[in-house]
Design an enzyme around this catalytic site. Sequence first.
Site, PDB file in Angstrom:
ATOM      1  N   HIS A 126       5.536   2.982  -7.866  1.00 34.24           N
ATOM      2  CA  HIS A 126       6.327   3.447  -7.547  1.00 34.24           C
ATOM      3  C   HIS A 126       8.004   3.011  -6.567  1.00 34.24           C
ATOM      4  O   HIS A 126       9.206   2.728  -7.204  1.00 34.24           O
ATOM      5  CB  HIS A 126       7.088   5.082  -7.735  1.00 34.24           C
ATOM      6  CG  HIS A 126       6.313   5.441  -6.559  1.00 34.24           C
ATOM      7  ND1 HIS A 126       4.523   5.705  -6.211  1.00 34.24           N
ATOM      8  CD2 HIS A 126       7.335   6.227  -5.734  1.00 34.24           C
ATOM      9  CE1 HIS A 126       4.782   6.315  -5.187  1.00 34.24           C
ATOM     10  NE2 HIS A 126       6.261   6.707  -4.377  1.00 34.24           N
ATOM     11  N   ASP A 127       7.863   2.405  -5.139  1.00 33.34           N
ATOM     12  CA  ASP A 127       8.644   1.828  -3.930  1.00 33.34           C
ATOM     13  C   ASP A 127       8.411   1.243  -3.667  1.00 33.34           C
ATOM     14  O   ASP A 127       8.607   0.317  -2.834  1.00 33.34           O
ATOM     15  CB  ASP A 127       8.970   3.059  -3.244  1.00 33.34           C
ATOM     16  CG  ASP A 127       9.341   4.759  -3.689  1.00 33.34           C
ATOM     17  OD1 ASP A 127      10.334   4.364  -4.226  1.00 33.34           O
ATOM     18  OD2 ASP A 127       8.960   5.200  -2.861  1.00 33.34           O
ATOM     19  N   LYS A 137      10.717  -1.209  -2.028  1.00 31.92           N
ATOM     20  CA  LYS A 137      11.601  -1.043  -1.020  1.00 31.92           C
ATOM     21  C   LYS A 137      11.876  -2.012  -0.441  1.00 31.92           C
ATOM     22  O   LYS A 137      11.558  -2.215   0.405  1.00 31.92           O
ATOM     23  CB  LYS A 137      10.497   0.011  -0.064  1.00 31.92           C
ATOM     24  CG  LYS A 137      11.458   1.467  -0.712  1.00 31.92           C
ATOM     25  CD  LYS A 137      10.438   2.445  -0.265  1.00 31.92           C
ATOM     26  CE  LYS A 137      11.753   3.788  -0.369  1.00 31.92           C
ATOM     27  NZ  LYS A 137      10.610   4.901  -0.282  1.00 31.92           N
ATOM     28  N   HIS A 197      11.634   6.580 -11.896  1.00 27.89           N
ATOM     29  CA  HIS A 197      11.490   7.729 -11.350  1.00 27.89           C
ATOM     30  C   HIS A 197      11.971   8.681 -10.691  1.00 27.89           C
ATOM     31  O   HIS A 197      11.735   9.425 -10.180  1.00 27.89           O
ATOM     32  CB  HIS A 197       9.690   6.772 -10.387  1.00 27.89           C
ATOM     33  CG  HIS A 197      10.366   6.729  -9.272  1.00 27.89           C
ATOM     34  ND1 HIS A 197      10.583   4.538  -9.244  1.00 27.89           N
ATOM     35  CD2 HIS A 197      10.598   6.975  -8.048  1.00 27.89           C
ATOM     36  CE1 HIS A 197      10.548   4.768  -8.036  1.00 27.89           C
ATOM     37  NE2 HIS A 197      11.402   6.237  -6.656  1.00 27.89           N
ATOM     38  N   HIS A 198      13.513   8.228  -9.956  1.00 37.27           N
ATOM     39  CA  HIS A 198      14.697   8.192  -9.952  1.00 37.27           C
ATOM     40  C   HIS A 198      15.591   8.822 -10.801  1.00 37.27           C
ATOM     41  O   HIS A 198      16.414   9.625 -10.507  1.00 37.27           O
ATOM     42  CB  HIS A 198      15.301   7.482  -8.673  1.00 37.27           C
ATOM     43  CG  HIS A 198      14.201   7.444  -7.436  1.00 37.27           C
ATOM     44  ND1 HIS A 198      13.999   8.270  -6.962  1.00 37.27           N
ATOM     45  CD2 HIS A 198      13.702   6.064  -5.973  1.00 37.27           C
ATOM     46  CE1 HIS A 198      13.416   7.879  -5.511  1.00 37.27           C
ATOM     47  NE2 HIS A 198      13.449   6.982  -5.268  1.00 37.27           N
ATOM     48  N   ASP A 223       5.875  11.881  -6.682  1.00 36.40           N
ATOM     49  CA  ASP A 223       6.472  11.794  -5.641  1.00 36.40           C
ATOM     50  C   ASP A 223       7.309  12.925  -4.521  1.00 36.40           C
ATOM     51  O   ASP A 223       7.568  12.658  -3.321  1.00 36.40           O
ATOM     52  CB  ASP A 223       7.444  10.679  -6.099  1.00 36.40           C
ATOM     53  CG  ASP A 223       8.007   9.652  -4.587  1.00 36.40           C
ATOM     54  OD1 ASP A 223       7.722   9.625  -3.627  1.00 36.40           O
ATOM     55  OD2 ASP A 223       9.584   9.275  -5.105  1.00 36.40           O
TER      56      ASP A 223
END
Length: 521
Positions: free
Chosen positions: A380-381, A384, A435-436, A464
Amino acid sequence: MVKSEELLFVDERPETGKPDPAPVHDENEKWKILIVDDQEEVHQVTKLTLRRFRFEGRGLEFLSAYSGAEARQMLINHPDAAVVLLDVVMEEEDAGLQLAKYIRRDLQNKLVRIILRTGQPGQAPEQEVIMDYDINDYKEKTELTAQKFLTTMVTSLRSYRDLSIIEANRRGLEKIIDSSATIFEVQSMKNFTAGVLEQIISLLQLNQNVLHSQPSGFAATNKKNADFYILATTGSYLGLTDAKVVEAVTLATWSDICSVFASKRSMYFENRFILYFSSKMGSENIIYMENLDRLSDWDRHLIEVFCMNVSIAFDNIFLNEEIEDTQKEIIFTLGEIAEARSQETGFHVKRVAEFAKLLAEKRGLEPAESEIVRMATPMHDVGKLGIPDKILNKPGKLTPDEFEIMKTHSRIGYEMLKNSGRTILQAGALIALQHHERYDGGGYPAGLKGEEIHIYARIVALADVVDALSSDRVYKKAWPLEDVLNYIREERGKHFDPVLVDLFFAYQDELMAFREQYPDR
């Protein structure tokens, strides 16, 4: 009505119809014979004549019915009746013929042998009755001597036995054909071994009338000299999947298994066997089966040929599992790399993945889909990786411009994963992108609202945030649990899907237990 004296069984020197040599059978097993006649004397003399009769080592169990209606219920209660001795004229002139029609047409019982015994042959002509009512034998009571009757019984029981074997073969082959399309498909080892056990039982049925008792057994494996553990079970071993074999069997059976393991050869006993085969991937496998009829050489040959092919399938499944495990490890490692860049060195990725899977299950997603959520969540991240360190690891609050750069990680992650044809990576791309997003439409990057946001992303969003708030970060300390719970309540229907929030509180203890299971390092 025919008088009982017309049914005569006179003594004769045996000429034909000598019973077959008797194989070993359970003394309690008997052939069921249904006598259908409205004359009590007929029942008595039939039983008297056949009292010492045996066929293949088995005696007879007599069932009595005095009308067609009574016989119908008797046949429902005893579908394994081998022979029906049937009178024609009972409560009605054609009661016996109607019963024969009921047996063949309504009950669809093609196995039971029907012997028509009549004192009035003119009322039921032999050729017409045999052809129209599927009668197997036709006897006039006045001509039915004791020896002819015994010969008729031997012939009828032999026919019933042979037809039963053919029917058992048909059912066994049908099961093999039905499952052969899937048994070698890529699937879990447990599902595969359960299919193998079923197939072995079907193979054993091919050469037997019936399995006179319920077979019991299991398939087990050990990987790299670890303990043998059970993969699949049947019969009395049901419920012992994942148990250690040494804890599930008797000392004598365990001793035999150890002998098989040491010799690396299968062993056969009178009514059980232990099959051994190894995998090129380093595992050793056994199939144990007990409570069987006596195994013939043909049974052993079928089993050995089958297991030669099964061993190839075991290799393929172990190889597939090895590939899957490697893929999963790479995915989790990729997620952990992204977290490590932001100096989050705990088990955040693992916790969120397990949290998301359990929440997906509670939400009603199928097990396979819930597993996809678990596998895709660590990515999901992943975006980054494209965020500069000075922003990613800034200890204080981000400036508006820095925050805009930070928000791009969702699209970066999506772009990294979107071109894969793999289901898990496709799910990971979707989760990375959404997801944000917020349930009320105030999130990023697209401002999606409500169910416009994919269920996977809604699940991960909650998982999360719960874990992030509960953990130390470079820019904050972990929140107390009560503060985390209050925040989730306040954001119900705002940040988070209200149904998922309700599920979170309904299963809070299970979900939060992952923090204890995978604590921060």
